[in-house]
Design an enzyme around this catalytic site. Sequence first.
Site, PDB file in Angstrom:
ATOM      1  N   HIS A   1       0.836  -1.197   0.000  1.00  0.00           N
ATOM      2  CA  HIS A   1       0.000   0.000   0.000  1.00  0.00           C
ATOM      3  C   HIS A   1       0.869   1.243   0.000  1.00  0.00           C
ATOM      4  CE1 HIS A   1      -3.168  -2.736   1.203  1.00  0.00           C
ATOM      5  NE2 HIS A   1      -4.046  -1.763   1.055  1.00  0.00           N
TER       6      HIS A   1
ATOM      7  N   LYS B   1      -0.880  -8.051  -4.970  1.00  0.00           N
ATOM      8  CA  LYS B   1      -1.823  -6.915  -4.864  1.00  0.00           C
ATOM      9  C   LYS B   1      -1.073  -5.617  -4.589  1.00  0.00           C
ATOM     10  CE  LYS B   1      -4.595  -7.171  -1.220  1.00  0.00           C
ATOM     11  NZ  LYS B   1      -4.398  -6.344  -0.029  1.00  0.00           N
TER      12      LYS B   1
HETATM   13  O1  LIG Z   1      -5.510  -4.440   0.667  1.00  0.00           O
HETATM   14  C1  LIG Z   1      -6.631  -4.026   0.844  1.00  0.00           C
HETATM   15  C2  LIG Z   1      -7.280  -3.147  -0.117  1.00  0.00           C
HETATM   16  C3  LIG Z   1      -7.848  -1.915   0.545  1.00  0.00           C
HETATM   17  O2  LIG Z   1      -6.787  -1.114   1.007  1.00  0.00           O
HETATM   18  C4  LIG Z   1      -8.637  -1.083  -0.486  1.00  0.00           C
HETATM   19  O3  LIG Z   1      -8.095  -0.087  -0.952  1.00  0.00           O
HETATM   20  O4  LIG Z   1      -9.784  -1.430  -0.780  1.00  0.00           O
HETATM   21  C5  LIG Z   1      -8.751  -2.332   1.699  1.00  0.00           C
HETATM   22  C6  LIG Z   1      -8.037  -3.183   2.715  1.00  0.00           C
HETATM   23  O5  LIG Z   1      -8.954  -3.600   3.714  1.00  0.00           O
HETATM   24  C7  LIG Z   1      -7.402  -4.381   2.055  1.00  0.00           C
HETATM   25  O6  LIG Z   1      -6.595  -5.046   2.975  1.00  0.00           O
END
Ligand SMILES: O=C1C[C@@](O)(C(=O)O)C[C@@H](O)[C@@H]1O
Length: 289
Positions: free
Chosen positions: A182, A209
Amino acid sequence: MKPLPFLLDSAPASDSAPGAAAPTAPSSTPATRNPRRPAVIVPVLHTDAELLALGCREAADSGLVDVIEWRVDPLVADTLDPAGGGVDAVAEAIRELAPHATAAGLPVLATLRTAAEGGEAELSDAAYAEVVAGLAAALTDANAAAGASVPIAIDVEIARDSAQDVIGVLRTVGVPVVASRHNFSDTERVADMRETLNEMRAAGAAVVKIAMMPTTAPDVADLLRATAEADADLDCPVLGISMGELGRTSRILGADFGSCATFAQMGTASAPGQIAAGELAVILDRLYA
Ligand SMILES: O=C1C[C@@](O)(C(=O)O)C[C@@H](O)[C@@H]1O
């Protein structure tokens, strides 16, 4: 777009007795009935057993959801002692809650999202590795105790120093890993996002991801490009998310760019830009009919 490896009808063979976790457990979900459709993942963040069970039950009964994301970081943050101890207490709390996460019968992706990546838990690499391994054991045991084979998967943040080892441990016990990265401040260069996704796959993740924050429309296009190129090159499902309102194209049309799933909200959002599951379902039904 390749499907998630932990959807209902793709449960890995298990030694546990066949059968669903609950009498009303679903036997299929939108993405298993229509493989053109991205899987819809709904986060549930409750720290209370009854509320967790209710949230999962609502998601299952809605018929709109393919996977529950059990976000354990609020529980970990509540349970960990700020001085750095308490991992045993966390493991115990997770053991108590795990059967409530699987009881509705929907596949469960368990995620310990740390503060550095937009979550609530702050913990050392060693504690992170221990809690994540404990999550897999707790969910596997919950399945065995219920005589069920609810598909489970675990999120691992690739930026942790212990990521490679944690992925190795989870692979040994046969639990698929969704590797994550992220960035809440900006969107990285396409080449860098590609490299991160390659690194995740090389580390043994079953799904790779990335979630990036766009500040311009071209940022969203870059995220989609990286997702599409990785989907073409890698032999595993790819999930690309451009967060915030600006990134909504990725949450709605991501599958056109190779993204296998989309996170939607029922109640509380777990990241900026998530669309309500009911609204998203109407759009996905039309787009991917
Ligand atoms: O990795 C993700 C994706 C996310 O960050 C989103 O942007 O929807 C939401 C999180 O809960 C999840 O772990």
